[in-house]
Design an enzyme around this catalytic site. Structure first.
Site, PDB file in Angstrom:
ATOM      1  N   HIS A  10       5.086  -5.623  -0.037  1.00  0.00           N
ATOM      2  CA  HIS A  10       6.076  -6.894  -0.139  1.00  0.00           C
ATOM      3  C   HIS A  10       5.612  -7.221  -1.471  1.00  0.00           C
ATOM      4  O   HIS A  10       5.317  -8.631  -1.007  1.00  0.00           O
ATOM      5  CB  HIS A  10       6.548  -8.001   1.250  1.00  0.00           C
ATOM      6  CG  HIS A  10       6.698  -6.364   2.584  1.00  0.00           C
ATOM      7  ND1 HIS A  10       7.747  -6.923   2.755  1.00  0.00           N
ATOM      8  CD2 HIS A  10       5.086  -6.095   3.058  1.00  0.00           C
ATOM      9  CE1 HIS A  10       8.003  -6.058   4.173  1.00  0.00           C
ATOM     10  NE2 HIS A  10       6.147  -5.750   4.241  1.00  0.00           N
ATOM     11  N   GLU A 189       4.913  -1.256  14.685  1.00  0.00           N
ATOM     12  CA  GLU A 189       3.596  -2.575  14.532  1.00  0.00           C
ATOM     13  C   GLU A 189       2.852  -3.548  15.514  1.00  0.00           C
ATOM     14  O   GLU A 189       2.606  -2.859  16.024  1.00  0.00           O
ATOM     15  CB  GLU A 189       4.208  -3.087  13.187  1.00  0.00           C
ATOM     16  CG  GLU A 189       3.047  -3.776  12.631  1.00  0.00           C
ATOM     17  CD  GLU A 189       3.822  -4.571  11.612  1.00  0.00           C
ATOM     18  OE1 GLU A 189       2.710  -5.703  10.923  1.00  0.00           O
ATOM     19  OE2 GLU A 189       4.600  -4.764  11.295  1.00  0.00           O
ATOM     20  N   ASP A 267       0.339  -4.332   2.080  1.00  0.00           N
ATOM     21  CA  ASP A 267       1.076  -5.053   3.051  1.00  0.00           C
ATOM     22  C   ASP A 267       1.405  -6.239   2.329  1.00  0.00           C
ATOM     23  O   ASP A 267       2.680  -6.372   1.776  1.00  0.00           O
ATOM     24  CB  ASP A 267       0.554  -4.573   4.523  1.00  0.00           C
ATOM     25  CG  ASP A 267       2.235  -5.750   4.996  1.00  0.00           C
ATOM     26  OD1 ASP A 267       3.003  -4.999   5.387  1.00  0.00           O
ATOM     27  OD2 ASP A 267       1.867  -5.686   6.558  1.00  0.00           O
ATOM     28  N   ASP A 268       0.471  -7.865   2.817  1.00  0.00           N
ATOM     29  CA  ASP A 268       0.785  -8.460   2.087  1.00  0.00           C
ATOM     30  C   ASP A 268      -0.868  -9.349   1.800  1.00  0.00           C
ATOM     31  O   ASP A 268      -1.470 -10.130   2.791  1.00  0.00           O
ATOM     32  CB  ASP A 268       1.619  -9.495   3.188  1.00  0.00           C
ATOM     33  CG  ASP A 268       2.646  -8.999   3.854  1.00  0.00           C
ATOM     34  OD1 ASP A 268       4.288  -9.264   2.769  1.00  0.00           O
ATOM     35  OD2 ASP A 268       3.268  -8.304   4.679  1.00  0.00           O
TER      36      ASP A 268
END
Length: 320
Positions: A10, A189, A267-268
């Site tokens: 992201h 998730e 992901d982050d």
């Protein structure tokens, strides 16, 4: 260094604490609640989303987003990445007071600079936020369908998986698919295997973001392998969010051994104290993967990338 590719990140979540603090200084904002001693501070998934939102609100114009994309992609290239695919959210842009057009234009400029300076290819995946509800996701889908951009090649859904049912978003995904966008969706998730199954049945994605809870259902594991659905696996994120208690209990090796096409992403990354390079290290240290196996993961990511075939062929040639 093993060449790498990332297909699940992201872009706002890729902003380092140092960059966010610089943006806070630029706009006279206080980020002491979300950043302490150079690290993001949160305790669970809900507080993580709040921390993420506060940080993302400090990117407010085209230049800010160009800087974010260029900074992130330059760092990724230094880790050996030749390709990046990141999620964008027009909802975040609107909440920050930026038009979606300006948001995409700024990111595209940063991508152009990174490609020119560092040779890294990249694309954007537009997303709707699940917790914004069906109308919000459809709004995001309709905007990207009606405002095509050559670097926006996919559509997905992020946000809190615990809200709504995939069937509620089927229309939004049909709009994106009919516009020629490739489809991925976060599932499996925080919620179990049924979440993945429902996403497959109702949204028909080529890829699943995370998908690791599929391991709870052997029949679903077999289905994912048989249908060639690619999982965008982010082990560091999974451990940080306590999806699994340890890397030894992470299902990545079992999913791979079952014939599922798996990839590695961050992901982050700064929120979860990881990076793409660290994810590859985790696979080597905890999943027993050697250099050839890791390069195979990169190959799978490029084969599953939302790019035209000429770009895919050029990227695969670089692996040779």
């Amino acid at each position: 260094m093993v060449l790498k590719a990332e297909i699940h990140c992201h872009i706002e979540g890729a902003a380092s604490p140092a960059l966010v603090e610089a943006q806070a200084a630029k706009y006279g904002a206080d980020v002491s609640v979300i950043i302490r001693d150079g690290s993001y501070v949160w305790s669970d998934f809900t507080s993580f989303l709040h921390c993420y939102d506060v940080a993302s609100m400090l990117f407010r114009n085209e230049d800010d987003y160009a800087l974010l994309a260029e900074t992130y992609l330059a760092d990724l290239a230094s880790q050996g990445a030749i390709y990046s695919e990141f999620f964008i959210s027009t909802d975040h842009a609107i909440h920050a007071g930026l038009t979606p057009d300006a948001y995409v234009a700024g990111l595209a400029e940063g991508m152009r600079r990174a490609r020119e300076k560092h040779g890294i290819e990249s694309r954007m995946i537009a997303t709707g936020l699940r917790h914004e509800g069906p109308e919000g996701v459809e709004r995001a889908s309709r905007w990207v369908a009606e405002n095509p951009h050559p670097l926006v090649t996919g559509f997905g859904m992020a946000g809190d998986e615990r809200t709504y049912h995939p069937k509620d978003f089927a229309r939004a995904f049909d709009i994106a698919r009919d516009a020629g966008l490739a489809i991925t969706v976060h599932a499996g998730e925080l919620v179990g295997a049924q979440s993945v199954r429902d996403a497959l049945d109702w949204l028909k994605p080529a890829r699943i973001g995370h998908g690791v809870r599929a391991i709870e259902d052997p029949a679903l594991v077999a289905r994912l392998a048989d249908e060639g659905v690619v999982l965008e696996v982010c082990p560091g994120s999974n451990i940080a969010l306590s999806v699994f208690p340890s890397y030894d209990e992470h299902p990545f090796p079992k999913l791979r051994d079952a014939g599922i096409r798996v990839t590695l992403s961050s992901d982050d990354p700064p929120f979860f104290h990881t990076s793409l390079a660290r994810e590859y290290e985790i696979a080597e240290e905890h999943f027993g993967m050697d250099e050839a196996a890791l390069l195979g993961v990169t190959r799978t990511a490029i084969e599953a990338a939302f790019v035209d075939e000429a770009t895919r062929a050029a990227l695969l040639a670089r692996l040779s």
